[in-house]
Design a protein around this motif. Structure first.
Motif, mmCIF file in Angstrom:
data_model
loop_
_atom_site.group_PDB
_atom_site.id
_atom_site.type_symbol
_atom_site.label_atom_id
_atom_site.label_comp_id
_atom_site.label_asym_id
_atom_site.label_seq_id
_atom_site.Cartn_x
_atom_site.Cartn_y
_atom_site.Cartn_z
ATOM 1 N N PHE A 1 0.803 -1.218 0.000
ATOM 2 C CA PHE A 1 0.000 0.000 0.000
ATOM 3 C C PHE A 1 0.837 1.269 0.000
ATOM 4 O O PHE A 1 0.544 2.235 -0.717
ATOM 5 C CB PHE A 1 -0.953 -0.003 1.198
ATOM 6 N N ARG A 2 1.886 1.285 0.784
ATOM 7 C CA ARG A 2 2.714 2.487 0.899
ATOM 8 C C ARG A 2 3.344 2.859 -0.460
ATOM 9 O O ARG A 2 3.434 4.044 -0.812
ATOM 10 C CB ARG A 2 3.805 2.254 1.943
ATOM 11 N N GLU B 1 0.695 4.561 -2.590
ATOM 12 C CA GLU B 1 0.509 5.951 -2.174
ATOM 13 C C GLU B 1 1.617 6.839 -2.748
ATOM 14 O O GLU B 1 1.349 7.925 -3.267
ATOM 15 C CB GLU B 1 0.513 6.055 -0.647
ATOM 16 N N ALA C 1 1.158 7.276 -6.491
ATOM 17 C CA ALA C 1 0.014 8.145 -6.793
ATOM 18 C C ALA C 1 0.401 9.613 -6.612
ATOM 19 O O ALA C 1 0.055 10.474 -7.429
ATOM 20 C CB ALA C 1 -1.173 7.789 -5.892
ATOM 21 N N ARG C 2 1.154 9.881 -5.541
ATOM 22 C CA ARG C 2 1.586 11.269 -5.290
ATOM 23 C C ARG C 2 2.576 11.724 -6.364
ATOM 24 O O ARG C 2 2.475 12.834 -6.875
ATOM 25 C CB ARG C 2 2.256 11.377 -3.906
ATOM 26 N N VAL D 1 -1.703 10.781 -10.038
ATOM 27 C CA VAL D 1 -2.847 10.005 -10.527
ATOM 28 C C VAL D 1 -3.635 9.499 -9.323
ATOM 29 O O VAL D 1 -3.108 9.452 -8.207
ATOM 30 C CB VAL D 1 -2.403 8.788 -11.389
ATOM 31 N N PRO D 2 -4.903 9.118 -9.537
ATOM 32 C CA PRO D 2 -5.674 8.583 -8.413
ATOM 33 C C PRO D 2 -5.021 7.339 -7.835
ATOM 34 O O PRO D 2 -4.523 6.478 -8.573
ATOM 35 C CB PRO D 2 -7.028 8.241 -9.044
ATOM 36 N N LEU D 3 -5.032 7.241 -6.516
ATOM 37 C CA LEU D 3 -4.491 6.070 -5.832
ATOM 38 C C LEU D 3 -5.170 4.798 -6.342
ATOM 39 O O LEU D 3 -4.532 3.768 -6.544
ATOM 40 C CB LEU D 3 -4.712 6.232 -4.325
ATOM 41 N N LYS D 4 -6.487 4.876 -6.563
ATOM 42 C CA LYS D 4 -7.198 3.674 -7.006
ATOM 43 C C LYS D 4 -6.712 3.201 -8.372
ATOM 44 O O LYS D 4 -6.737 2.016 -8.667
ATOM 45 C CB LYS D 4 -8.723 3.873 -6.989
ATOM 46 N N GLU D 5 -6.245 4.147 -9.223
ATOM 47 C CA GLU D 5 -5.709 3.774 -10.529
ATOM 48 C C GLU D 5 -4.387 3.020 -10.372
ATOM 49 O O GLU D 5 -4.147 2.012 -11.040
ATOM 50 C CB GLU D 5 -5.524 5.026 -11.400
ATOM 51 N N TYR E 1 -3.418 1.322 -7.725
ATOM 52 C CA TYR E 1 -3.756 0.063 -7.075
ATOM 53 C C TYR E 1 -4.260 -0.954 -8.108
ATOM 54 O O TYR E 1 -3.847 -2.117 -8.118
ATOM 55 C CB TYR E 1 -4.839 0.365 -6.042
ATOM 56 N N GLU E 2 -5.146 -0.482 -8.970
ATOM 57 C CA GLU E 2 -5.736 -1.341 -10.017
ATOM 58 C C GLU E 2 -4.662 -1.785 -11.025
ATOM 59 O O GLU E 2 -4.659 -2.940 -11.446
ATOM 60 C CB GLU E 2 -6.826 -0.536 -10.736
ATOM 61 N N GLU E 3 -3.806 -0.863 -11.388
ATOM 62 C CA GLU E 3 -2.725 -1.196 -12.329
ATOM 63 C C GLU E 3 -1.843 -2.318 -11.766
ATOM 64 O O GLU E 3 -1.526 -3.278 -12.467
ATOM 65 C CB GLU E 3 -1.882 0.064 -12.607
#
Lengths: 160, 160, 160, 160, 160, 160
Positions: B127-128, B131, B134-135, B139-143, B145-147
């Motif tokens: 997860f870290r 994050e 994404a920063r 881009v969105p964190l969910k993007e 994560y999904e990738e």
């Protein structure tokens, strides 16, 4: 069955006052609830929330008429730890209410009845009386509660 | 895809230490969680509860091996407001775990994989790292994560 | 004791933005909270709720001025899984605030003070400083917190 | 009033299986509950908790006999996102149970009765039947529920 | 990929109807939710709260357009135990929505897509279809869910 | 400062009795808590849970010594709606406790002190006395609480 009366109506000009608390000793909540009700709040309730940095806070909610805001603020700022409040406008719809007395095997007991458009939609035994009867007669509280409901229902007929 | 390994196993001799807190400033919770994890706790979690007189308390839960009890007590008694603790015996079943590196459009990323009886049953992006990506890439964190999930799945195949 | 100042006031034109989430990975919550605060939210909090089919969801709440709505939407639609939002109008009453420095056995520390109608009603040690002092001096956080409160109270007198 | 029977007893050798979930889509909960009950769980319930970094997680709890552990694991590892489980030993005390049929103005309905030391301590209308009757007769569910309780009570006498 | 369409828009004139319940059998909640949705509610959700005397109540929340208030009241007063309601004005921002069909190894499946300012910001597999496919193919629900998301993403490209 | 004493110790042979309730009027909770404490429970607390069909239930938890189980059952089966109970074995670690009297500007007040390995780790004003003093002197409860803590701390020294 005797009774007393109050009409169904809607109150505009109500406010929900909210404060998010993440640094208050939770022991204080019931004392604060009692002070707010004594100062004229219509209702007081607390919602568990998650605040910044994942802190498990509680949100104080006070329902009151606009004329009571200042009195509520006096209590909230003095007794909680909050540095701010939110006000959210609300209207309250209140059912017509009557209190009936019914005979039960635990003596006469009070039932609060709610009317919507002239029809009975709710009836609830007066809780404090049920607690007292349960203690006095050494029977389960649920038995007293059921007895009162059952007697009201026999006397007044079903809701439908 | 590279990896590191740990076998599926069950630990007897685990303990859940519990303390009900109704007079502690909730701000303290995350600090206490960090101290307990640093002192060797396997896991720390908090459960909202309702205590005597309807107080909205929180129950601290610390999962730890028996050999870690004294260290946990040191932290709990020093940092919380409790006057007592409960110990409840537990066993912990832990899946086999491996860490894989997968190539993504945000660079190489880590996936933690869980094995039950030799079969992959879980995979979770670190997860870290998500994050941070994404920063960095705005881009969105969910993007992100999904990738990562999608790339792992393409490389390793579906779970079934 | 030094200080800085801000007057007690009420902000009309505030909004609580709400989104009910029943299909979002809860890991994302703290990241989203941070993004919303960085984008100008006044406050962000989450309420555990029960949604359709008994699903244990979470309700995102963002308090913000009307001028900040678009920025919040940008973050919420990009980062959460929601397909819609609610806006509820609110007013915010904020106490006057000052920051004082007090001498303690852990060095000088900051206390945030809240004023209602010119009278001190709240004082709270700056939490981050207490955490740092506790770590540095290897003492319980609650001891640092108590020391700061006690020093402020000695200097400024009781609340009554 | 007809009936069927089961004795009051205590089951040793029960286990509460727990898994803390902070990265699972909450939509999945009811599906997982149904699978676990179908696979032999005695009970399944979820507790809202606060996990590391203040994440609002949910704790899965499955009550099952020791012989059912493997079947539960199969479901939990396949369907949730957990990398581990806790087992906590428990004993279960179950009341004697009988099912009665009572005549009501909505037709014959079932009441589940609970016995402690040979005495009736609980009675509860079969909920699904009440829902069906309420839909069929277009009356409030609470009216059906009350009618069934009241009829059982008239037939069987009060709890005291 | 086929589709159907609805524009992003904001509805003024929405209302959140709230009722605090501390004397209602919690079994009734899902039945009431279903009735309210059938009677035209846009959304129904329940919030655990703490009421007077520390009672663990639940707050019913119904989101509905002003024209639907009377229908909601009919259900709420008939089916719950409340003696009153609150109305809070709200506006609802709803994303543009389209439904796409994607080919997966479990057959064609539906994905709901959300648009903010013409850009895709959300996509979610139709949950009920995933449940059916998981049961039919005897695979984990999370595997079906992931497959559908992955296929949509391959076809439509990432969110960024 | 006077005092009375009790040694730090661990009680084996404790039990947590649990019952999941999804069909009980939540009004009954505080009455039941009081009965259980009067019948010898060491502690009573309630946990909000989500049960079958997404029902928002509450889990009763009673901490008691093995010798008290029968008395607890008597109350639980009579007063709640449960058809069964779980027992979970626990040990309880209780700090040494002393009660001190301290002079405050509201008169002499009691402080409960907790000892771990002979060292003071906790001190808490007797809550009921603080409430009474706040009412009597018409000052904020938090001011009384702080005064008592501060006086104890001056007399006894900091925790470190």
């Amino acid at each position: 069955m005797e009774h007393s009366h109050r009409q169904e109506h809607t109150d505009g000009g109500m406010v929900v006052i909210q404060a998010n608390l993440d640094d208050m000793n939770p022991e204080f909540t019931s004392y604060i609830t009692d002070l707010l009700l004594a100062a004229g709040a219509n209702d007081v309730y607390w919602i568990p929330i998650i605040m910044k940095k994942g802190r498990p806070g509680i949100m104080l909610n006070v329902l009151v008429g606009e004329e009571g805001i200042a009195a509520m603020e006096q209590v909230i700022f003095a007794e909680t730890t909050t540095l701010g409040l939110r006000y959210i406008r609300a209207e309250c719809h209140r059912l017509g209410r009557e209190f009936f007395r019914v005979e039960t095997c635990f003596g006469p007991m009070t039932v609060k009845v709610g009317y919507h458009q002239g029809k009975v939609v709710q009836f609830a035994p007066e809780f404090r009386e049920c607690e007292e009867a349960a203690r006095l007669h050494k029977v389960p509280l649920k038995e007293v509660y059921e007895e009162v409901r059952s007697r009201y229902r026999s006397a007044a007929g079903p809701l439908v």
